[in-house]
Motif scaffolding. Structure first.
Motif, PDB file in Angstrom:
ATOM      1  N   GLY A   1       3.113   4.299   3.565  1.00  0.00           N
ATOM      2  CA  GLY A   1       2.858   3.032   2.912  1.00  0.00           C
ATOM      3  C   GLY A   1       3.643   1.893   3.511  1.00  0.00           C
TER       4      GLY A   1
ATOM      5  N   SER B   1      -2.146  -0.287  -4.440  1.00  0.00           N
ATOM      6  CA  SER B   1      -2.270  -1.420  -3.534  1.00  0.00           C
ATOM      7  C   SER B   1      -2.161  -2.733  -4.296  1.00  0.00           C
ATOM      8  CB  SER B   1      -3.605  -1.376  -2.780  1.00  0.00           C
ATOM      9  OG  SER B   1      -4.693  -1.482  -3.685  1.00  0.00           O
TER      10      SER B   1
ATOM     11  N   ASP C   1      -5.562   7.921  -5.785  1.00  0.00           N
ATOM     12  CA  ASP C   1      -4.817   8.470  -4.651  1.00  0.00           C
ATOM     13  C   ASP C   1      -4.028   7.423  -3.874  1.00  0.00           C
ATOM     14  OD1 ASP C   1      -5.840  11.102  -5.088  1.00  0.00           O
ATOM     15  OD2 ASP C   1      -7.740  10.415  -4.236  1.00  0.00           O
ATOM     16  N   SER C   2      -4.022   6.178  -4.335  1.00  0.00           N
ATOM     17  CA  SER C   2      -3.272   5.136  -3.642  1.00  0.00           C
ATOM     18  C   SER C   2      -2.938   4.004  -4.601  1.00  0.00           C
ATOM     19  CB  SER C   2      -4.060   4.587  -2.447  1.00  0.00           C
ATOM     20  OG  SER C   2      -5.233   3.921  -2.889  1.00  0.00           O
TER      21      SER C   2
ATOM     22  N   GLY D   1       0.394   5.645  -0.586  1.00  0.00           N
ATOM     23  CA  GLY D   1      -0.574   6.696  -0.837  1.00  0.00           C
ATOM     24  C   GLY D   1      -0.292   7.937  -0.025  1.00  0.00           C
ATOM     25  N   THR D   2      -1.315   8.768   0.117  1.00  0.00           N
ATOM     26  CA  THR D   2      -1.211  10.037   0.822  1.00  0.00           C
ATOM     27  C   THR D   2      -2.406  10.211   1.739  1.00  0.00           C
ATOM     28  OG1 THR D   2      -1.113  12.451   0.545  1.00  0.00           O
ATOM     29  CG2 THR D   2      -2.356  11.220  -1.092  1.00  0.00           C
TER      30      THR D   2
ATOM     31  N   LEU E   1       0.849  -1.187   0.000  1.00  0.00           N
ATOM     32  CA  LEU E   1       0.000   0.000   0.000  1.00  0.00           C
ATOM     33  C   LEU E   1       0.884   1.235   0.000  1.00  0.00           C
ATOM     34  CD1 LEU E   1      -2.835   1.261   0.150  1.00  0.00           C
ATOM     35  CD2 LEU E   1      -2.608   1.239   2.647  1.00  0.00           C
TER      36      LEU E   1
END
Length: 236
Positions: free
Chosen positions: A189, A151, A148-149, A91-92, A89
């Protein structure tokens, strides 16, 4: 702030057991902006680090960072992955800037478009070693690239051991660039990696977690800067 590397305070605690070494790396941007703790069983993978590229480069209110895997001399990185036991994972805490002419990986970034769309330089993407599509052998499978991510519980982006882009340069291999909205947003992450040591043996590191954020104003003062000085650009 453009071109400024994040200021790190580092401490290494090493416990040697035969030919193996457990390494705990504690990193903090001065001012308490970021924290990273990594435990691995190989000496050749040293941890993750980040450079701050600048602020307001892609759009107002954004900041851009590049994330690196830190390796000992002669080592290389071949794959970043997630599986059922060690999901990936990245992201922000807010949202990521995504350029219309960009892509999920650096293999989609065409530098010929920079002259017309300068903000493309600050698109969000993952990679191994290279920042654009030139001589880029990067491939991916089973990765969920969201707005936005990123995974995966059964996927990877990778190169082959024959691809030169995985070799460390100055002790680092570039693995991602992210442009995040909000100066107080946090990049975080957990990723797993594998590669080869200088002697040709394999190394791996599972579930390596990280958090990166902009330095506090006090940290910039330590560097002799009055504040942030990012160029302002609009998204393409």
């Amino acid at each position: 702030l453009e071109g400024l590397s994040a200021l790190w305070i580092q401490r290494f605690d090493r416990e040697e057991k035969g030919n193996d070494m457990n390494v705990k790396r504690f990193m903090m941007i001065a001012g308490g902006a970021a924290l990273l703790t990594t435990t691995v069983a190989q000496a050749d993978f040293l941890g993750l680090s980040a450079d701050i590229v600048g602020t307001d480069l892609a759009d107002d209110g954004t900041w851009t960072a590049r994330i690196y895997a830190d390796l000992s001399a002669g080592s290389r990185l071949d794959a970043i992955y997630g599986n059922a036991d060690n999901p990936l994972l990245m992201g922000t805490s807010s949202s990521l800037y995504q350029n219309t002419f960009g892509g999920d990986t650096s293999a989609s970034i065409n530098p010929a478009l920079y002259a017309a769309f300068d903000s493309l330089r600050y698109d969000s993407w993952v990679t191994i070693g290279l920042e654009d599509q030139g001589s880029n052998a990067l491939a991916s499978i089973g990765i969920n690239f969201g707005a936005d991510s990123i995974s995966s519980s059964d996927g990877s982006w990778y190169i082959t051991p024959d691809d030169a882009q995985g070799q460390e340069i100055g002790g680092r291999v570039l693995i991602a660039q992210f442009t995040s909205y909000g100066y107080d947003s946090v990049l975080s992450g957990s990723i797993s990696m594998q590669g080869k040591n200088a002697d040709g043996s394999n190394w791996s590191a599972e579930s390596v977690s990280y958090e990166f954020a902009l330095p506090a104003p006090g940290a910039l003062a330590l560097l002799g800067l009055a504040g942030f000085a990012g160029r302002r650009r609009r998204r393409a």
